[in-house]
Design a protein around this motif. Sequence first.
Motif, PDB file in Angstrom:
ATOM      1  N   LYS A  60       0.844  -1.190   0.000  1.00 40.99           N
ATOM      2  CA  LYS A  60       0.000   0.000   0.000  1.00 40.99           C
ATOM      3  C   LYS A  60       0.886   1.248   0.000  1.00 40.99           C
ATOM      4  CE  LYS A  60      -3.944   2.252   2.129  1.00 40.99           C
ATOM      5  NZ  LYS A  60      -4.995   2.213   3.169  1.00 40.99           N
ATOM      6  N   ILE A  61       0.592   2.167  -0.901  1.00 41.34           N
ATOM      7  CA  ILE A  61       1.252   3.471  -0.880  1.00 41.34           C
ATOM      8  C   ILE A  61       0.406   4.361   0.011  1.00 41.34           C
ATOM      9  CG2 ILE A  61       2.173   5.356  -2.273  1.00 41.34           C
ATOM     10  CD1 ILE A  61       3.322   2.588  -2.982  1.00 41.34           C
ATOM     11  N   GLU A  62       0.842   4.506   1.247  1.00 43.43           N
ATOM     12  CA  GLU A  62      -0.009   5.119   2.271  1.00 43.43           C
ATOM     13  C   GLU A  62      -0.406   6.544   1.923  1.00 43.43           C
ATOM     14  OE1 GLU A  62      -1.478   3.713   4.667  1.00 43.43           O
ATOM     15  OE2 GLU A  62      -0.376   1.881   5.132  1.00 43.43           O
ATOM     16  N   SER A  63       0.522   7.295   1.379  1.00 45.73           N
ATOM     17  CA  SER A  63       0.213   8.699   1.123  1.00 45.73           C
ATOM     18  C   SER A  63      -0.766   8.869  -0.030  1.00 45.73           C
ATOM     19  CB  SER A  63       1.486   9.490   0.820  1.00 45.73           C
ATOM     20  OG  SER A  63       2.066   9.029  -0.383  1.00 45.73           O
ATOM     21  N   ARG A  64      -1.015   7.797  -0.762  1.00 44.13           N
ATOM     22  CA  ARG A  64      -1.885   7.892  -1.926  1.00 44.13           C
ATOM     23  C   ARG A  64      -3.112   6.995  -1.834  1.00 44.13           C
ATOM     24  NH1 ARG A  64       1.137  11.641  -2.078  1.00 44.13           N
ATOM     25  NH2 ARG A  64       2.270  12.432  -3.896  1.00 44.13           N
ATOM     26  N   ASN A  65      -3.234   6.256  -0.760  1.00 42.24           N
ATOM     27  CA  ASN A  65      -4.309   5.270  -0.658  1.00 42.24           C
ATOM     28  C   ASN A  65      -4.407   4.435  -1.929  1.00 42.24           C
ATOM     29  OD1 ASN A  65      -5.158   6.180   1.928  1.00 42.24           O
ATOM     30  ND2 ASN A  65      -6.203   7.876   0.926  1.00 42.24           N
ATOM     31  N   ALA A  66      -3.255   3.892  -2.316  1.00 40.55           N
ATOM     32  CA  ALA A  66      -3.221   3.103  -3.531  1.00 40.55           C
ATOM     33  C   ALA A  66      -2.341   1.878  -3.324  1.00 40.55           C
ATOM     34  CB  ALA A  66      -2.698   3.954  -4.683  1.00 40.55           C
ATOM     35  N   ILE A  85       8.106   8.556  -5.298  1.00 44.45           N
ATOM     36  CA  ILE A  85       6.828   9.044  -5.808  1.00 44.45           C
ATOM     37  C   ILE A  85       7.037  10.389  -6.483  1.00 44.45           C
ATOM     38  CG2 ILE A  85       4.495   9.754  -5.149  1.00 44.45           C
ATOM     39  CD1 ILE A  85       4.848   7.944  -2.641  1.00 44.45           C
ATOM     40  N   CYS A  86       6.655  10.470  -7.739  1.00 49.13           N
ATOM     41  CA  CYS A  86       6.751  11.752  -8.439  1.00 49.13           C
ATOM     42  C   CYS A  86       5.509  12.583  -8.132  1.00 49.13           C
ATOM     43  CB  CYS A  86       6.886  11.558  -9.947  1.00 49.13           C
ATOM     44  SG  CYS A  86       6.880  13.151 -10.824  1.00 49.13           S
ATOM     45  N   GLU A  87       5.739  13.760  -7.607  1.00 50.81           N
ATOM     46  CA  GLU A  87       4.610  14.596  -7.183  1.00 50.81           C
ATOM     47  C   GLU A  87       3.905  15.253  -8.356  1.00 50.81           C
ATOM     48  OE1 GLU A  87       6.845  16.762  -4.021  1.00 50.81           O
ATOM     49  OE2 GLU A  87       5.127  16.197  -2.772  1.00 50.81           O
ATOM     50  N   SER A  93       7.671   4.134  -7.949  1.00 50.48           N
ATOM     51  CA  SER A  93       8.427   2.879  -8.056  1.00 50.48           C
ATOM     52  C   SER A  93       8.982   2.444  -6.726  1.00 50.48           C
ATOM     53  CB  SER A  93       9.526   2.942  -9.110  1.00 50.48           C
ATOM     54  OG  SER A  93       9.951   4.232  -9.343  1.00 50.48           O
ATOM     55  N   GLU A  94       9.100   1.148  -6.633  1.00 49.67           N
ATOM     56  CA  GLU A  94       9.628   0.568  -5.412  1.00 49.67           C
ATOM     57  C   GLU A  94      11.148   0.690  -5.473  1.00 49.67           C
ATOM     58  OE1 GLU A  94       7.953  -3.262  -4.686  1.00 49.67           O
ATOM     59  OE2 GLU A  94       9.065  -3.531  -2.821  1.00 49.67           O
ATOM     60  N   ILE A  95      11.718   1.161  -4.392  1.00 49.55           N
ATOM     61  CA  ILE A  95      13.174   1.293  -4.327  1.00 49.55           C
ATOM     62  C   ILE A  95      13.748   0.003  -3.776  1.00 49.55           C
ATOM     63  CG2 ILE A  95      15.069   2.472  -3.159  1.00 49.55           C
ATOM     64  CD1 ILE A  95      13.304   4.971  -3.061  1.00 49.55           C
ATOM     65  N   SER A  96      14.664  -0.593  -4.537  1.00 44.76           N
ATOM     66  CA  SER A  96      15.315  -1.741  -3.914  1.00 44.76           C
ATOM     67  C   SER A  96      16.801  -1.458  -3.877  1.00 44.76           C
ATOM     68  CB  SER A  96      14.941  -3.031  -4.633  1.00 44.76           C
ATOM     69  OG  SER A  96      15.838  -3.346  -5.629  1.00 44.76           O
ATOM     70  N   GLU A 121       8.571   6.671   2.160  1.00 37.05           N
ATOM     71  CA  GLU A 121       8.130   7.239   0.894  1.00 37.05           C
ATOM     72  C   GLU A 121       8.937   8.504   0.600  1.00 37.05           C
ATOM     73  OE1 GLU A 121       3.804   7.542   0.990  1.00 37.05           O
ATOM     74  OE2 GLU A 121       3.586   5.386   1.350  1.00 37.05           O
ATOM     75  N   PHE A 122       9.626   8.471  -0.533  1.00 40.90           N
ATOM     76  CA  PHE A 122      10.355   9.638  -1.008  1.00 40.90           C
ATOM     77  C   PHE A 122       9.512  10.367  -2.037  1.00 40.90           C
ATOM     78  CE2 PHE A 122      14.301   7.272   0.144  1.00 40.90           C
ATOM     79  CZ  PHE A 122      14.971   8.281   0.822  1.00 40.90           C
ATOM     80  N   PHE A 123       9.587  11.704  -2.021  1.00 41.73           N
ATOM     81  CA  PHE A 123       8.815  12.506  -2.965  1.00 41.73           C
ATOM     82  C   PHE A 123       9.748  13.431  -3.735  1.00 41.73           C
ATOM     83  CE2 PHE A 123       6.367  11.488   0.758  1.00 41.73           C
ATOM     84  CZ  PHE A 123       5.219  10.935   0.227  1.00 41.73           C
ATOM     85  N   GLY A 124       9.379  13.685  -4.963  1.00 40.60           N
ATOM     86  CA  GLY A 124      10.174  14.599  -5.767  1.00 40.60           C
ATOM     87  C   GLY A 124       9.627  14.636  -7.176  1.00 40.60           C
ATOM     88  N   LEU A 125      10.479  15.025  -8.084  1.00 44.81           N
ATOM     89  CA  LEU A 125      10.075  15.037  -9.485  1.00 44.81           C
ATOM     90  C   LEU A 125      10.902  13.997 -10.234  1.00 44.81           C
ATOM     91  CD1 LEU A 125       9.806  18.873 -10.226  1.00 44.81           C
ATOM     92  CD2 LEU A 125       7.959  17.231  -9.833  1.00 44.81           C
TER      93      LEU A 125
END
Lengths: 132, 132
Positions: A60-66, A85-87, A93-96, A121-125
């Motif tokens: 689950k992507i918590e910040s997006r309810n997805a 996560i691209c804002e 994408s999952e970071i491994s 969760e990382f955010f950016g462009l």
Amino acid sequence: MQKEYNLSKNQKIIFDLIDKSGGPMKAYSILFNVQKKGIKAPLQVYRALDKLVEIGKIHKIESRNAFIACQNSSCQISKATAFSICESCENVSEISNSKLSKYLSNFSDNSGMKYSKYNLEFFGLCKKCKSK
Amino acid sequence: MQKEYNLSKNQKIIFDLIDKSGGPMKAYSILFNVQKKGIKAPLQVYRALDKLVEIGKIHKIESRNAFIACQNSSCQISKATAFSICESCENVSEISNSKLSKYLSNFSDNSGMKYSKYNLEFFGLCKKCKSK
DNA sequence: AACGTTATGTAATAATATAACATTTATAAG
DNA sequence: CTTATAAATGTTATATTATTACATAACGTT
């Protein structure tokens, strides 16, 4: 390696849909897409999602309810998840990154708390959106 | 140091409530608690919450849909948040660990993405709950 | 076959969050 | 100080996300 589970009918329908979509999907969008397959009610979707999260097939992507299919075939990874996560375009994408996961799995502070799980969760462009 | 903002009336009422509670609060529980002060509608709460999040006075605990006062007076920290969450008693605290925040703020991978923000949630059992 | 466990089906409803529109208050520029 | 603009408020309605409760069916084990 992940234990292999036999997915039930609804679980399989829903996992396949999310997996094929290649990105995060929201519960009611999933519902809409599986109605032709006989899954009619939100609860049917949420039950399958819960199970799929539990066994690590999706996250689950918590910040997006997805919900997104696990892209990390080899893992203990429903307990240790990281996403970028691209804002702008909302691509996820999952970071491994084994250094990152080691660092976080071993993290401890002076709170006396033993951490058994984390989600980052990382955010950016993303590359594309940056160059627009 | 954080820039000082003059909170508006509703923002102040809601911030004070969350701050005094000492823990995470959910939007509708906030609403219930401020109705006597004249804040009657969900939207009034959400607008204040949005602003308070934006200026870093509170943070959203994404996995819980709850909001907690920032415990980190000195920070750039609405862009770099980390929490520890007890899965038994639901106690939440903000982690302020400069090594961790440096590590994560400087994290980059080969995706070509520049991260401007992150949120990390650790889960486990707190000291008290562990010993039960 | 009998049992316990997991999954399913269905209806209703709870909990979380936003849209749209009108009005008021605060802030800054002339 | 007044006009312009941005920020905040008030209100109603509604959208979105998620769970409760209860009944039935399928699966896996002994």
